[in-house]
Design an enzyme around this catalytic site. Structure first.
Site, PDB file in Angstrom:
ATOM      1  N   GLU A 143      -7.494  -5.409   9.846  1.00  0.00           N
ATOM      2  CA  GLU A 143      -6.800  -5.973   9.148  1.00  0.00           C
ATOM      3  C   GLU A 143      -7.620  -7.863   9.150  1.00  0.00           C
ATOM      4  O   GLU A 143      -8.308  -7.751   9.911  1.00  0.00           O
ATOM      5  CB  GLU A 143      -5.666  -6.064   9.457  1.00  0.00           C
ATOM      6  N   GLY A 176       0.321   8.542  10.097  1.00  0.00           N
ATOM      7  CA  GLY A 176       0.168   8.589   8.617  1.00  0.00           C
ATOM      8  C   GLY A 176       0.886  10.194   8.316  1.00  0.00           C
ATOM      9  O   GLY A 176       1.381  10.574   8.298  1.00  0.00           O
ATOM     10  N   ILE A 188      -0.120  13.501   9.333  1.00  0.00           N
ATOM     11  CA  ILE A 188       0.055  14.473  10.373  1.00  0.00           C
ATOM     12  C   ILE A 188       1.583  14.752  10.418  1.00  0.00           C
ATOM     13  O   ILE A 188       1.697  14.130  10.976  1.00  0.00           O
ATOM     14  CB  ILE A 188      -1.138  13.429  11.307  1.00  0.00           C
ATOM     15  N   THR A 198       0.950  -1.761   0.556  1.00  0.00           N
ATOM     16  CA  THR A 198       0.122   0.006  -0.116  1.00  0.00           C
ATOM     17  C   THR A 198       1.649   1.327   0.014  1.00  0.00           C
ATOM     18  O   THR A 198       1.048   2.148  -0.832  1.00  0.00           O
ATOM     19  CB  THR A 198      -0.988  -0.029   1.397  1.00  0.00           C
ATOM     20  N   LYS A 245       3.141   3.994  18.849  1.00  0.00           N
ATOM     21  CA  LYS A 245       2.975   5.243  18.243  1.00  0.00           C
ATOM     22  C   LYS A 245       3.288   6.055  19.210  1.00  0.00           C
ATOM     23  O   LYS A 245       3.639   7.328  19.096  1.00  0.00           O
ATOM     24  CB  LYS A 245       1.748   5.997  17.343  1.00  0.00           C
TER      25      LYS A 245
HETATM   26  N1  LIG Z   1      -0.968   0.867   5.334  1.00  0.00           N
HETATM   27  C1  LIG Z   1      -1.346   1.737   5.610  1.00  0.00           C
HETATM   28  O1  LIG Z   1      -1.931   2.772   5.908  1.00  0.00           O
HETATM   29  C2  LIG Z   1       0.228   2.464   6.706  1.00  0.00           C
HETATM   30  C3  LIG Z   1       0.267   3.813   7.912  1.00  0.00           C
HETATM   31  C4  LIG Z   1       0.710   3.850   8.224  1.00  0.00           C
HETATM   32  C5  LIG Z   1       1.994   3.181   8.860  1.00  0.00           C
HETATM   33  N2  LIG Z   1       2.022   2.000   7.902  1.00  0.00           N
HETATM   34  C6  LIG Z   1       3.423   0.827   7.517  1.00  0.00           C
HETATM   35  O2  LIG Z   1       4.051   1.285   6.662  1.00  0.00           O
HETATM   36  C7  LIG Z   1       4.887  -0.111   6.115  1.00  0.00           C
HETATM   37  C8  LIG Z   1       4.566  -0.595   4.902  1.00  0.00           C
HETATM   38  O3  LIG Z   1       2.839  -1.373   5.109  1.00  0.00           O
HETATM   39  P1  LIG Z   1       1.599  -1.841   3.913  1.00  0.00           P
HETATM   40  O4  LIG Z   1       0.399  -1.119   4.502  1.00  0.00           O
HETATM   41  O5  LIG Z   1       2.358  -0.339   2.636  1.00  0.00           O
HETATM   42  O6  LIG Z   1       1.781  -3.101   4.116  1.00  0.00           O
HETATM   43  P2  LIG Z   1       1.519  -3.843   2.605  1.00  0.00           P
HETATM   44  O7  LIG Z   1       0.552  -3.309   1.854  1.00  0.00           O
HETATM   45  O8  LIG Z   1       1.525  -5.277   3.415  1.00  0.00           O
HETATM   46  O9  LIG Z   1       3.096  -3.939   2.049  1.00  0.00           O
HETATM   47  C9  LIG Z   1       3.857  -4.479   2.356  1.00  0.00           C
HETATM   48  C10 LIG Z   1       5.410  -5.483   1.372  1.00  0.00           C
HETATM   49  O10 LIG Z   1       6.545  -5.456   1.919  1.00  0.00           O
HETATM   50  C11 LIG Z   1       6.781  -6.335   1.289  1.00  0.00           C
HETATM   51  N3  LIG Z   1       7.159  -7.451   2.179  1.00  0.00           N
HETATM   52  C12 LIG Z   1       7.326  -8.161   3.030  1.00  0.00           C
HETATM   53  N4  LIG Z   1       8.016  -9.009   3.658  1.00  0.00           N
HETATM   54  C13 LIG Z   1       9.070  -9.143   2.476  1.00  0.00           C
HETATM   55  C14 LIG Z   1      10.801  -9.272   2.861  1.00  0.00           C
HETATM   56  N5  LIG Z   1      10.500 -10.287   3.770  1.00  0.00           N
HETATM   57  N6  LIG Z   1      11.130  -8.917   1.676  1.00  0.00           N
HETATM   58  C15 LIG Z   1      11.052  -7.475   0.702  1.00  0.00           C
HETATM   59  N7  LIG Z   1       9.332  -7.577   0.884  1.00  0.00           N
HETATM   60  C16 LIG Z   1       8.249  -8.065   1.981  1.00  0.00           C
HETATM   61  C17 LIG Z   1       5.649  -7.123   0.684  1.00  0.00           C
HETATM   62  O11 LIG Z   1       5.804  -7.915  -1.088  1.00  0.00           O
HETATM   63  P3  LIG Z   1       4.831  -8.882  -1.524  1.00  0.00           P
HETATM   64  O12 LIG Z   1       4.174  -7.099  -1.901  1.00  0.00           O
HETATM   65  O13 LIG Z   1       5.834  -9.500  -2.398  1.00  0.00           O
HETATM   66  O14 LIG Z   1       4.838  -9.760  -0.946  1.00  0.00           O
HETATM   67  C18 LIG Z   1       4.889  -6.322  -0.057  1.00  0.00           C
HETATM   68  O15 LIG Z   1       5.046  -5.579  -0.873  1.00  0.00           O
HETATM   69  C19 LIG Z   1       4.676  -0.678   7.350  1.00  0.00           C
HETATM   70  O16 LIG Z   1       5.502  -0.655   8.555  1.00  0.00           O
HETATM   71  C20 LIG Z   1       3.450  -0.439   8.542  1.00  0.00           C
HETATM   72  O17 LIG Z   1       3.025  -0.255   9.867  1.00  0.00           O
HETATM   73  C21 LIG Z   1       0.827   1.710   6.920  1.00  0.00           C
END
Ligand SMILES: NC(=O)c1ccc[n+]([C@@H]2O[C@H](COP(=O)([O-])OP(=O)(O)OC[C@H]3O[C@@H](n4cnc5c(N)ncnc54)[C@H](OP(=O)(O)O)[C@@H]3O)[C@@H](O)[C@H]2O)c1
Length: 434
Positions: free
Chosen positions: A197, A141, A143, A18, A212
Site C-alpha cells: 500500500e 485470504g 487458505i 478488490t 490475524k
Molecule cells: N484486498 C485483499 O487482498 C484482502 C485480503 C484479505 C482481507 N481483506 C479485507 O477485505 C476488506 C476489503 O478490502 P479491499 O482490499 O477490498 O478494500 P478496498 O479495495 O479499499 O475496498 C473498500 C470498499 O469499501 C468501500 N467503502 C469505504 N468506506 C466506505 C463507507 N464509509 N461506506 C461505504 N463504503 C465504503 C469503498 O468504496 P469506494 O469503492 O466507493 O471507494 C470500497 O468499495 C478489508 O477488511 C480488508 O482487510 C482484503
C-alpha cells in the site's frame, strides 16, 4: 427440513473494492454451482460503497444501491446475509456488524481488524440473536485456516499455530534475499508493483499479522481475541547482512505470527524470526501465505496458498456464504462466546528459545572476551559464534546463536552490550523458530 430450506439466501454487500467486486463476480459466475452446493439459490439484492459511479468491472445494475451501508441491515431490504468488505476495526464496518447481528441477520466479513478488536462482542451478539458470523477471509485470504481450526481439527488439543500471514512482508523478505537488496529499495518497488500500500505501516510493522494472529490464538486456545496485549514487531529493521548470515547459518528470515501453548501459559507474538531452511514454512516465498498447526492427534499440518488478492479472498468469502446457506451456524469463535477465557498472555520476557544476535564492534583485542563475559554473567550460553571482516562502515561483525535460554536474559545481555564502548551500534536480535 427447516422452513428456510430451498428459499434463496439474499445478500447485501457493503464494499465493492478488490474483494467486494470479486465476490460479486464469483456469485454471478457460479450461480448454478453455488445453488447446487448450498441446496438453495444465493442472490445479491443490494450493494453499497462510497462512489456510485465508479466502474468496478462488474454490472451492478440488477442490484439496489444503498448509500449508507448500515441500511443493508434494515429488515426492509429483506437481506438474510450482510457481507462486509469495507474494512477498519470501527466506523461503518462495526456499525454494520452490530446492526446486522442485532437484527438476526447473518454477517460475513474479510475484516481481520474488526474481528481481532470486537470479535467477542460480535460473537456474543450473533449467538444471542441466533445469527451466523463468519470471517474465513480475515486470516490468510484463500487458505481455509479458520475452518481447519474450528472444524477439521476440533478433535485436537492444539499446541501451536504459526504462520506467514502477510504477503507484502513475505514478498519484501523474499526479494531482499534473492537480490541482496535493502529493505527501503524493495519496499518502494513493491509499492510501484501494487504489492504494498501507499501507506505500508499496517503490513510492514506487523499490525496486519497481529490482527490475524489474535484471531488464530482465539480459535486455537478458546481465548478472547486480544490485539491489545500482543507483542508486535515488523520487518523495517531487517538488514541485508542479517539475511546473508541467516543463509550462512542455515536459516531464512520470515515474519511470523505465533501462538503456542507453553508451560507458562499461552504465548502469542508477531516478529521476524530465523526459520531453519529445512522447515516447510521457510520455503514459502513471494507473496504466498502459510500456516503450520500442531495438534495432539493429527500431528503437524501445513496449509499454504494465496493470502490476498481478489480471487483468493473472494473465494473465502463465498465459502462462508455457502456455509450459511447450508444452515451452518455453530459457535462463531469455536466455542460459545461466554466460555472464551481472558487471553492472559505470557510476557515475551518469559519466552524460552534460541536466539541470533549480531553485534558491530571495534576491531581490537579483548572485545570477544568482553562479549562472552556479558553472556556468561547473564547465563546465555553460546551455540555458535562467528567473527567476520570489516563492516562497511567500520568495525567488525560478531554473529552468534544461543542455546535455549529465557528472553529476559537475552534482553539483559543486549542492554549491557549497548553500554559497552566496543559495541558500535544497537545490537540486532532475532528469535529462532524451529
Ligand atoms: N484486498 C485483499 O487482498 C484482502 C485480503 C484479505 C482481507 N481483506 C479485507 O477485505 C476488506 C476489503 O478490502 P479491499 O482490499 O477490498 O478494500 P478496498 O479495495 O479499499 O475496498 C473498500 C470498499 O469499501 C468501500 N467503502 C469505504 N468506506 C466506505 C463507507 N464509509 N461506506 C461505504 N463504503 C465504503 C469503498 O468504496 P469506494 O469503492 O466507493 O471507494 C470500497 O468499495 C478489508 O477488511 C480488508 O482487510 C482484503
Amino acid at each position: 427440513m427447516s422452513d428456510e430450506a430451498g428459499k434463496p439466501i439474499i445478500l447485501g454487500i457493503a464494499g465493492l473494492g478488490t474483494v467486494g467486486a470479486g465476490v460479486v463476480k464469483i456469485i454471478e459466475k457460479h450461480k448454478a454451482l453455488l445453488a447446487a452446493r448450498a441446496g438453495r439459490p444465493i442472490e445479491i439484492r443490494a450493494v453499497s460503497a462510497r462512489d456510485r459511479n465508479r466502474d468496478r468491472g462488474v454490472d451492478l445494475s440488477p442490484y439496489d444501491w444503498v448509500d449508507n451501508p448500515v441500511e443493508l441491515a434494515d429488515p426492509a431490504h429483506g437481506v438474510t446475509v450482510v457481507v462486509e468488505l469495507i474494512g477498519g476495526s470501527d466506523g461503518p464496518a462495526l456499525a454494520l456488524a452490530r446492526a446486522a447481528l442485532s437484527n438476526g441477520i447473518g454477517f460475513v466479513t474479510a475484516n481481520k481488524a474488526l474481528i481481532a478488536t470486537h470479535g467477542k462482542e460480535l460473537a456474543a451478539l450473533a449467538e444471542d440473536k441466533g445469527a451466523a458470523l463468519r470471517f474465513e477471509a480475515a486470516v490468510a485470504g484463500g487458505i481455509p485456516i479458520i475452518k481447519a481450526l474450528r472444524e477439521g481439527l476440533a478433535g485436537n488439543a492444539i499446541s501451536s499455530v504459526r504462520g506467514i500471514l502477510n504477503g507484502t512482508c513475505n514478498y519484501i523478505l523474499t526479494r531482499m534475499e534473492r537480490e541482496g537488496l535493502a529493505f527501503d529499495h524493495v519496499l518502494k518497488d513493491a509499492q510501484q508493483l501494487g504489492y504494498a500500500e501507499a501507506d505500508p505501516t499496517f503490513d510492514i510493522d506487523g499490525i496486519d499479522t497481529a490482527h490475524k494472529t489474535a484471531i488464530l490464538a482465539s480459535l486455537a486456545f478458546g481465548t478472547e481475541p486480544d490485539i491489545e496485549n500482543l507483542p508486535t514487531e515488523g520487518i523495517r529493521h531487517i538488514a541485508p547482512v542479517d539475511i546473508e548470515y541467516a543463509k550462512e547459518l542455515g536459516y531464512r528470515i520470515k515474519l511470523l505470527g505465533v501462538t503456542q501453548h507453553t508451560s507458562e501459559g499461552i504465548e502469542t507474538r508477531v516478529h521476524p524470526a530465523m526459520v531453519p531452511t529445512s522447515a516447510a514454512i521457510a520455503n514459502v516465498m513471494d507473496a504466498t501465505n502459510a500456516v503450520v498447526v500442531d495438534g495432539d492427534a493429527v500431528g503437524q499440518t501445513v496449509y499454504e496458498g494465496a493470502g490476498a488478492g481478489e480471487g483468493p479472498t473472494a473465494s473465502a468469502v463465498v465459502g462462508d456464504i455457502t456455509d450459511i446457506a447450508r444452515g451452518s451456524n455453530g459457535p462463531r469463535l469455536g466455542i460459545p462466546a461466554g466460555d472464551l477465557r481472558a487471553s492472559d498472555p505470557v510476557p515475551v520476557a518469559k519466552h524460552r528459545g534460541t536466539y541470533y544476535i549480531r553485534l558491530r564492534v571495534d576491531d581490537r583485542p579483548g572485545v570477544m572476551a568482553d562479549i562472552t563475559a556479558v553472556l556468561a554473567e547473564e547465563q546465555v550460553s553460546i551455540e555458535s559464534m562467528l567473527q567476520r571482516g570489516r563492516a562497511d562502515d567500520g568495525g567488525v561483525y560478531i554473529v552468534l546463536t544461543t542455546h535455549e535460554t529465557v528472553e529476559a536474559s537475552v534482553a539483559a545481555a543486549l542492554d549491557r552490550f549497548t553500554g559497552l564502548q566496543c559495541v558500535l551500534e544497537t545490537p540486532t536480535m532475532l528469535r529462532i523458530e524451529a
